[in-house]
Design an enzyme around this catalytic site. Structure first.
Site, short mmCIF file in Angstrom:
data_model
loop_
_atom_site.label_atom_id
_atom_site.label_comp_id
_atom_site.label_asym_id
_atom_site.label_seq_id
_atom_site.Cartn_x
_atom_site.Cartn_y
_atom_site.Cartn_z
N HIS A 15 0.87 -1.18 0.00
CA HIS A 15 0.00 0.00 0.00
C HIS A 15 0.91 1.23 0.00
O HIS A 15 2.00 1.20 0.58
CB HIS A 15 -0.82 -0.06 1.29
CG HIS A 15 -1.90 0.97 1.40
ND1 HIS A 15 -1.67 2.28 1.72
CD2 HIS A 15 -3.25 0.84 1.27
CE1 HIS A 15 -2.82 2.93 1.78
NE2 HIS A 15 -3.79 2.08 1.50
N ASP A 55 2.97 -3.88 8.43
CA ASP A 55 1.73 -3.16 8.18
C ASP A 55 0.60 -4.15 8.50
O ASP A 55 0.30 -5.04 7.71
CB ASP A 55 1.70 -2.70 6.72
CG ASP A 55 0.35 -2.08 6.35
OD1 ASP A 55 -0.58 -2.11 7.17
OD2 ASP A 55 0.24 -1.58 5.21
N GLN A 101 -4.60 -4.91 7.63
CA GLN A 101 -5.61 -5.89 7.20
C GLN A 101 -5.52 -7.19 7.99
O GLN A 101 -6.23 -8.14 7.68
CB GLN A 101 -5.45 -6.19 5.69
CG GLN A 101 -5.62 -4.99 4.79
CD GLN A 101 -7.06 -4.47 4.73
OE1 GLN A 101 -8.00 -5.10 5.21
NE2 GLN A 101 -7.24 -3.29 4.16
N LYS A 140 -10.71 0.26 10.58
CA LYS A 140 -10.89 -1.00 9.86
C LYS A 140 -11.23 -2.14 10.81
O LYS A 140 -11.40 -3.27 10.40
CB LYS A 140 -9.61 -1.36 9.10
CG LYS A 140 -9.29 -0.43 7.94
CD LYS A 140 -8.06 -0.90 7.21
CE LYS A 140 -7.42 0.17 6.38
NZ LYS A 140 -8.08 0.39 5.09
N CYS A 180 -4.74 2.22 -3.58
CA CYS A 180 -3.48 2.75 -3.06
C CYS A 180 -2.32 1.77 -3.25
O CYS A 180 -1.44 1.67 -2.40
CB CYS A 180 -3.59 3.14 -1.58
SG CYS A 180 -4.80 4.42 -1.28
N1 PMP Z 1 -1.94 -0.51 4.62
C1 PMP Z 1 -2.92 -1.31 4.17
C2 PMP Z 1 -2.59 -2.73 3.80
C3 PMP Z 1 -4.21 -0.81 4.06
O1 PMP Z 1 -5.19 -1.61 3.59
C4 PMP Z 1 -4.48 0.52 4.42
C5 PMP Z 1 -5.87 1.11 4.26
N2 PMP Z 1 -6.41 0.92 2.97
C6 PMP Z 1 -3.43 1.31 4.89
C7 PMP Z 1 -2.18 0.75 4.99
C8 PMP Z 1 -3.62 2.72 5.32
O2 PMP Z 1 -4.54 2.83 6.35
P1 PMP Z 1 -5.06 4.26 6.81
O3 PMP Z 1 -5.60 4.92 5.59
O4 PMP Z 1 -6.12 3.95 7.81
O5 PMP Z 1 -3.91 4.98 7.39
#
Ligand code: PMP
Length: 417
Positions: free
Chosen positions: A129, A206, A209, A232, A372
């Site tokens: 991401h 990270d 998920q 999430k 993203c």
């Molecule tokens: N890493 C992963 C794997 C994600 O799925 C997400 C959210 N789509 C993020 C980072 C970023 O999370 P946030 O926008 O809540 O900071």
């Protein structure tokens, strides 16, 4: 047999039970909140709201107690010590704090053990991401370190052998997603943490998920840092967590500074508190913290093993739903292989945004776009995919509704002619 979600679980979520017109398959973007979380936030705002960690009033004492007991519960939920949980805005903020802290160390602002030098290496994967990619690109630029990555294959996957092939004696940071938000691949986090440790590199997980969906024991995984977001995992938005091993957090320079982080300040300099306070600059998001505490209480009450069992079944159903439709290509692990309860796919001859619109017209909420993860999509050869993702409140009937709608989509757009 349908996935073992209890009807009373759905009844706990007004955004689910109160919206019978909607099939919500976008929990990987953000989850719905149970009434327990909504009322914990509202009750705190109504009766107990006050500043925390400042002043000596009774109100501050009570609010600080709520704030700190939420920290204890979130820490216990992910296998961390309470000093190892730092409140951040979200996972993005947490990952930036690690990268910027290392940049500060490299600039001589303390935390010598973190300092990077020209020629040192930062390792990520091509599936990351942007939140776990761009901060490392910037860190490489700031320090003269080299950014390397583990390449992905045609399905967006990589293996531990692929990672091992990119590790060198100069690797200082290994950053990777526990679960990919596009492919649903689950990385062998404990093995990677141990490989990183062997070459003297920091491991950064990270866990965006994974924390919401799997039983997670960060201490047992042995990673050095981890990041996840409250929104999430049934919690409020505006709150996230940076996890770090206590002795590392006590030394990492705080990238953002200000009130609440210090012991002594002179006109020339400042001394910082130990973790976690040294990182929590400014007036804290106490209502969101209380909400996140209620969210982990709710998840722990159901049990993460039960959440995972439910989602493992839905993952199989999602894969079957997508893979059974002619002209629809599934991204990520092959049918039958382990994956999280999400499925991204490409409909031949139909743009992802049209697929999303078609599903939306049938009341099915999915996510379209690059999620993203542009480098990953570039490797897959598309600008965008459609992603359906499930959570503890998702039912087998909802996945069946997705399958039925997908069977019509190519015909609707004339792509099957
Ligand atoms: N890493 C992963 C794997 C994600 O799925 C997400 C959210 N789509 C993020 C980072 C970023 O999370 P946030 O926008 O809540 O900071």
């Amino acid at each position: 047999t349908p996935a073992p979600v209890r009807e009373d679980v759905r009844a706990d979520f007004p955004g689910i039970s109160g919206r019978p017109d909607r099939v919500y398959l976008d929990s990987a973007a953000t989850s719905q909140r149970p009434e327990a979380v909504i009322s914990a936030e509202a009750d705190f705002a109504r009766h107990d709201y006050a500043a925390v960690h400042r002043g000596s009033s009774l109100a501050t004492g009570e609010a600080t107690f709520a704030f700190e007991t939420a920290r204890e519960r979130v820490a216990a939920f992910v296998g961390a010590g309470e000093r190892e949980v730092v409140w951040t805005e979200n996972a993005t903020d947490a990952l930036n704090m690690v990268a910027l802290g290392i940049a500060d160390a490299s600039a001589g602002l303390g935390g010598e053990r973190f300092a990077l030098r020209a020629g040192d290496e930062i390792l990520v994967t091509e599936a990351e991401h942007h939140a776990d990619l761009i901060p490392w690109q910037r860190l490489a630029r700031r320090t003269g370190a080299t950014l390397r990555w583990v390449p992905v294959d045609d399905r967006g996957l990589w293996t531990i052998d692929d990672l091992r092939a990119q590790l060198t004696a100069r690797t200082r940071v290994v950053a990777f997603a526990h679960v990919s938000n596009v492919t649903g691949m689950i990385a062998p986090a404990a093995e990677i943490a141990s490989l990183a440790r062997d070459v003297g590199a920091l491991s950064v997980l990270d866990a965006c998920q994974s924390a919401p969906h799997l039983p997670l024991d960060l201490g047992a995984l042995g990673v050095d840092f981890a990041a996840f977001s409250g929104h999430k995992m049934l919690g409020p938005n505006g709150i996230g967590v940076l996890y770090g091993r206590a002795e590392l957090l006590d030394e990492l320079p705080p990238a953002r500074t200000g009130g609440s982080t210090i012991t002594t300040v002179t006109m020339e300099d400042a001394e910082f508190l130990p973790a976690p306070q040294r990182f929590e600059a400014g007036t804290q998001p106490v209502t969101q913290v209380v909400g996140l505490g209620a969210a982990v209480d709710y998840l722990a009450g159901i049990g993460m093993d039960a959440v995972h069992a439910h989602e493992a079944q839905l993952a199989g159903e999602l894969v079957d739903a997508v893979a059974s439709v002619p002209g629809v290509r599934l991204v990520g692990p092959e049918p039958g292989a382990e994956r999280a309860a999400l499925a991204s796919f490409i409909v031949d001859g139909v743009h992802a945004h049209d697929v999303g619109q078609f599903l939306d017209d049938r009341g099915i909420t999915v996510r379209t776009g690059h999620h993203c993860a542009q480098p990953l999509h570039r490797r897959l050869g598309v600008a965008a995919t459609t992603r359906a993702s499930a959570y503890l409140y998702t039912t087998s009937d909802e996945i069946a509704a997705l399958r039925d709608a997908l069977r019509e989509v190519r015909g609707f757009f004339g792509a099957d002619r």
